[in-house]
Design a protein around this motif. Sequence first.
Motif, PDB file in Angstrom:
ATOM      1  N   GLY A   1      -2.071   1.080  -4.157  1.00  0.00           N
ATOM      2  CA  GLY A   1      -3.085   2.077  -3.811  1.00  0.00           C
ATOM      3  C   GLY A   1      -3.081   2.345  -2.321  1.00  0.00           C
ATOM      4  O   GLY A   1      -2.241   1.814  -1.590  1.00  0.00           O
ATOM      5  N   SER A   2      -4.015   3.170  -1.899  1.00  0.00           N
ATOM      6  CA  SER A   2      -4.048   3.599  -0.494  1.00  0.00           C
ATOM      7  C   SER A   2      -5.008   2.746   0.329  1.00  0.00           C
ATOM      8  O   SER A   2      -6.104   2.407  -0.131  1.00  0.00           O
ATOM      9  CB  SER A   2      -4.484   5.058  -0.426  1.00  0.00           C
ATOM     10  N   ARG A   3      -4.586   2.442   1.559  1.00  0.00           N
ATOM     11  CA  ARG A   3      -5.463   1.699   2.478  1.00  0.00           C
ATOM     12  C   ARG A   3      -6.724   2.475   2.825  1.00  0.00           C
ATOM     13  O   ARG A   3      -7.717   1.898   3.255  1.00  0.00           O
ATOM     14  CB  ARG A   3      -4.719   1.368   3.778  1.00  0.00           C
ATOM     15  N   SER A   4      -6.671   3.795   2.636  1.00  0.00           N
ATOM     16  CA  SER A   4      -7.861   4.576   2.968  1.00  0.00           C
ATOM     17  C   SER A   4      -8.836   4.621   1.790  1.00  0.00           C
ATOM     18  O   SER A   4      -9.906   5.192   1.887  1.00  0.00           O
ATOM     19  CB  SER A   4      -7.460   5.992   3.370  1.00  0.00           C
TER      20      SER A   4
ATOM     21  N   GLU B   1       1.061  -7.633   0.491  1.00  0.00           N
ATOM     22  CA  GLU B   1       0.463  -7.257   1.775  1.00  0.00           C
ATOM     23  C   GLU B   1      -1.012  -7.641   1.723  1.00  0.00           C
ATOM     24  O   GLU B   1      -1.565  -7.864   0.647  1.00  0.00           O
ATOM     25  CB  GLU B   1       0.562  -5.734   1.976  1.00  0.00           C
ATOM     26  N   SER B   2      -1.659  -7.688   2.891  1.00  0.00           N
ATOM     27  CA  SER B   2      -3.099  -7.958   2.861  1.00  0.00           C
ATOM     28  C   SER B   2      -3.881  -6.717   3.265  1.00  0.00           C
ATOM     29  O   SER B   2      -3.307  -5.734   3.739  1.00  0.00           O
ATOM     30  CB  SER B   2      -3.445  -9.156   3.740  1.00  0.00           C
ATOM     31  N   PHE B   3      -5.169  -6.777   3.017  1.00  0.00           N
ATOM     32  CA  PHE B   3      -6.038  -5.620   3.227  1.00  0.00           C
ATOM     33  C   PHE B   3      -7.250  -6.027   4.058  1.00  0.00           C
ATOM     34  O   PHE B   3      -7.603  -7.209   4.117  1.00  0.00           O
ATOM     35  CB  PHE B   3      -6.461  -5.032   1.861  1.00  0.00           C
ATOM     36  N   GLU B   4      -7.867  -5.036   4.647  1.00  0.00           N
ATOM     37  CA  GLU B   4      -9.007  -5.290   5.517  1.00  0.00           C
ATOM     38  C   GLU B   4     -10.166  -5.914   4.741  1.00  0.00           C
ATOM     39  O   GLU B   4     -10.535  -5.394   3.676  1.00  0.00           O
ATOM     40  CB  GLU B   4      -9.445  -3.936   6.096  1.00  0.00           C
ATOM     41  N   GLU B   5     -10.767  -6.979   5.294  1.00  0.00           N
ATOM     42  CA  GLU B   5     -11.849  -7.664   4.573  1.00  0.00           C
ATOM     43  C   GLU B   5     -13.190  -6.979   4.817  1.00  0.00           C
ATOM     44  O   GLU B   5     -14.137  -7.581   5.328  1.00  0.00           O
ATOM     45  CB  GLU B   5     -11.927  -9.127   5.007  1.00  0.00           C
ATOM     46  N   ARG B   6     -13.254  -5.734   4.428  1.00  0.00           N
ATOM     47  CA  ARG B   6     -14.477  -4.948   4.614  1.00  0.00           C
ATOM     48  C   ARG B   6     -14.814  -4.316   3.267  1.00  0.00           C
ATOM     49  O   ARG B   6     -13.904  -3.914   2.540  1.00  0.00           O
ATOM     50  CB  ARG B   6     -14.190  -3.868   5.660  1.00  0.00           C
ATOM     51  N   GLY B   7     -16.114  -4.240   2.929  1.00  0.00           N
ATOM     52  CA  GLY B   7     -16.499  -3.646   1.646  1.00  0.00           C
ATOM     53  C   GLY B   7     -15.793  -4.376   0.506  1.00  0.00           C
ATOM     54  O   GLY B   7     -15.728  -5.608   0.480  1.00  0.00           O
ATOM     55  N   ILE B   8     -15.213  -3.614  -0.409  1.00  0.00           N
ATOM     56  CA  ILE B   8     -14.536  -4.217  -1.566  1.00  0.00           C
ATOM     57  C   ILE B   8     -13.244  -4.945  -1.141  1.00  0.00           C
ATOM     58  O   ILE B   8     -12.670  -5.713  -1.911  1.00  0.00           O
ATOM     59  CB  ILE B   8     -14.269  -3.150  -2.659  1.00  0.00           C
ATOM     60  N   GLY B   9     -12.827  -4.739   0.107  1.00  0.00           N
ATOM     61  CA  GLY B   9     -11.642  -5.430   0.643  1.00  0.00           C
ATOM     62  C   GLY B   9     -11.795  -6.945   0.634  1.00  0.00           C
ATOM     63  O   GLY B   9     -10.819  -7.683   0.484  1.00  0.00           O
ATOM     64  N   LEU B  10     -13.026  -7.427   0.787  1.00  0.00           N
ATOM     65  CA  LEU B  10     -13.277  -8.874   0.735  1.00  0.00           C
ATOM     66  C   LEU B  10     -12.918  -9.407  -0.657  1.00  0.00           C
ATOM     67  O   LEU B  10     -12.333 -10.481  -0.798  1.00  0.00           O
ATOM     68  CB  LEU B  10     -14.750  -9.151   1.057  1.00  0.00           C
ATOM     69  N   ALA B  11     -13.277  -8.641  -1.698  1.00  0.00           N
ATOM     70  CA  ALA B  11     -12.950  -9.041  -3.072  1.00  0.00           C
ATOM     71  C   ALA B  11     -11.437  -9.002  -3.297  1.00  0.00           C
ATOM     72  O   ALA B  11     -10.867  -9.881  -3.947  1.00  0.00           O
ATOM     73  CB  ALA B  11     -13.662  -8.135  -4.073  1.00  0.00           C
TER      74      ALA B  11
ATOM     75  N   SER C   1       0.849  -1.191   0.000  1.00  0.00           N
ATOM     76  CA  SER C   1       0.000   0.000   0.000  1.00  0.00           C
ATOM     77  C   SER C   1       0.885   1.241   0.000  1.00  0.00           C
ATOM     78  O   SER C   1       2.076   1.174   0.335  1.00  0.00           O
ATOM     79  CB  SER C   1      -0.880   0.005   1.252  1.00  0.00           C
ATOM     80  N   ARG C   2       0.297   2.373  -0.359  1.00  0.00           N
ATOM     81  CA  ARG C   2       1.049   3.632  -0.367  1.00  0.00           C
ATOM     82  C   ARG C   2       1.570   3.968   1.043  1.00  0.00           C
ATOM     83  O   ARG C   2       2.660   4.470   1.214  1.00  0.00           O
ATOM     84  CB  ARG C   2       0.144   4.759  -0.890  1.00  0.00           C
ATOM     85  N   GLU C   3       0.789   3.603   2.059  1.00  0.00           N
ATOM     86  CA  GLU C   3       1.146   3.935   3.440  1.00  0.00           C
ATOM     87  C   GLU C   3       2.365   3.163   3.929  1.00  0.00           C
ATOM     88  O   GLU C   3       3.067   3.617   4.831  1.00  0.00           O
ATOM     89  CB  GLU C   3      -0.033   3.628   4.381  1.00  0.00           C
TER      90      GLU C   3
ATOM     91  N   TYR D   1     -11.090   1.070  -3.048  1.00  0.00           N
ATOM     92  CA  TYR D   1     -11.508   1.054  -4.459  1.00  0.00           C
ATOM     93  C   TYR D   1     -10.301   1.283  -5.360  1.00  0.00           C
ATOM     94  O   TYR D   1     -10.206   0.716  -6.454  1.00  0.00           O
ATOM     95  CB  TYR D   1     -12.591   2.100  -4.729  1.00  0.00           C
ATOM     96  N   GLU D   2      -9.370   2.107  -4.900  1.00  0.00           N
ATOM     97  CA  GLU D   2      -8.145   2.348  -5.671  1.00  0.00           C
ATOM     98  C   GLU D   2      -7.301   1.068  -5.729  1.00  0.00           C
ATOM     99  O   GLU D   2      -6.764   0.704  -6.785  1.00  0.00           O
ATOM    100  CB  GLU D   2      -7.340   3.485  -5.024  1.00  0.00           C
ATOM    101  N   VAL D   3      -7.222   0.380  -4.596  1.00  0.00           N
ATOM    102  CA  VAL D   3      -6.456  -0.874  -4.548  1.00  0.00           C
ATOM    103  C   VAL D   3      -7.069  -1.897  -5.507  1.00  0.00           C
ATOM    104  O   VAL D   3      -6.368  -2.545  -6.285  1.00  0.00           O
ATOM    105  CB  VAL D   3      -6.409  -1.436  -3.097  1.00  0.00           C
TER     106      VAL D   3
END
Length: 357
Positions: free
Chosen positions: A301-304, A331-341, A283-285, A307-309
């Motif tokens: 993309g950004s963790r915030s 890296e992994s991302f939060e499984e919330r909203g589009i994060g699950l996809a 992620s950018r962060e 949709y960008e990711v």
Amino acid sequence: MILTKLIRVDPLKPDENAIRACCDAAHRGAIFVFPTETVYGLGAYALLPEAVKRIFIAKGRPLDNPLIVHIANLDQLSDIVVEIPEIAWKLMRVVWPGPLTLILKKGPKIPKEVTAGLETVAVRMPAHPVALKLIECIGPVAAPSANISGRPSPTTSHHVLLDMYGRADVILDAGDTFFGVESTILDLTTDPPTLLRPGPLPVEKLREVLGTEIRIPPPARGLTESGVALAPGMKYRHYAPQTKLIVAECSEHSDVLSCARKIADIVRDHYLSKGMKVAIIASRETAHMYAPIGVKVVVVGSRSNLYEVAKNLFSALREVDRLGVDIAIAESFEERGIGLAIMNRLRKASGYTILRI
Ligand code: TXA
Ligand code: MG
């Protein structure tokens, strides 16, 4: 190798002649690449079995993996499904056109080639002006994503040309697609409904619209390969770069920077120390955490803004192969909203190689 006709179209105001040319070709049995709001599709007129068969050949797709039927308006639905339950209407009214595919009972007009012999059919109404105009002209369009089977779905015209030039009769190039991951798939033939594939339309939204529970089996999170596939496509390897990919997943309690630090330590101690070249999808962060150890970093993309990711994800997976590294760590991302996809696609792309930290 077939002769491909490449037509550039304005994504918002497509030229009528371009649509007409592709529509006429489709009625004569052509297969064509067209943009949707999720990823590019490789389409054929759904009522022409011979054209539908050509899709499987062009992609190298197993014949037992059924296709989604794309429609432009609800009138076209009557040819495709036999019975529309009330919950389907609820979703269609709110979400279509949009990135949601529904599994319903198949009507008799849909050839078995489209559904791989199943009694159910996947239907969606894409939210893209080019797709809608085209499907309005052609009629129902059967289409998988326009990648060669096993590769990440195409989200840019560059990806489309790499995979489909010389394989499709027509390519409608409308630039980048919007979401970058494929539609959410919901099976409405089960009670409660089952999420078969997470996508841009979050499961939280589905629950809100339906006011019911939705079953999320482990494969929908990209966690296990189900023996008997719930969605036929679940059993195949997907989205995979050629390079070996590992998904690094930190425990929920660790913050993103300390997680990145742990990943950097592992990469240095286990891979770089052996002389291996490594790429990190970050992620950018957190990207700056990897610069000191001498790896290639692909910023997704950004963790915030997940949709960008999502939008950059398949480009990032393709990019990894161009870097000429021995191994890639995502890296992994939060499984919330589009994060699950996002996590479903990453875990599947890694062939379920998950490093838990
Ligand atoms: O966003 C999308 O859905 C894109 C664009 C082009 O519309 N299409 C797409 O198609 O991703 P494809 O073929 O790559 O993925 C469709 C998935 C496959 O995993 C397939 O097995 C599943 O849908 N599927 C199709 N018909 C089904 C059915 N009757 N029951 C269960 N799963 C089904
Ligand atoms: Mg696909």
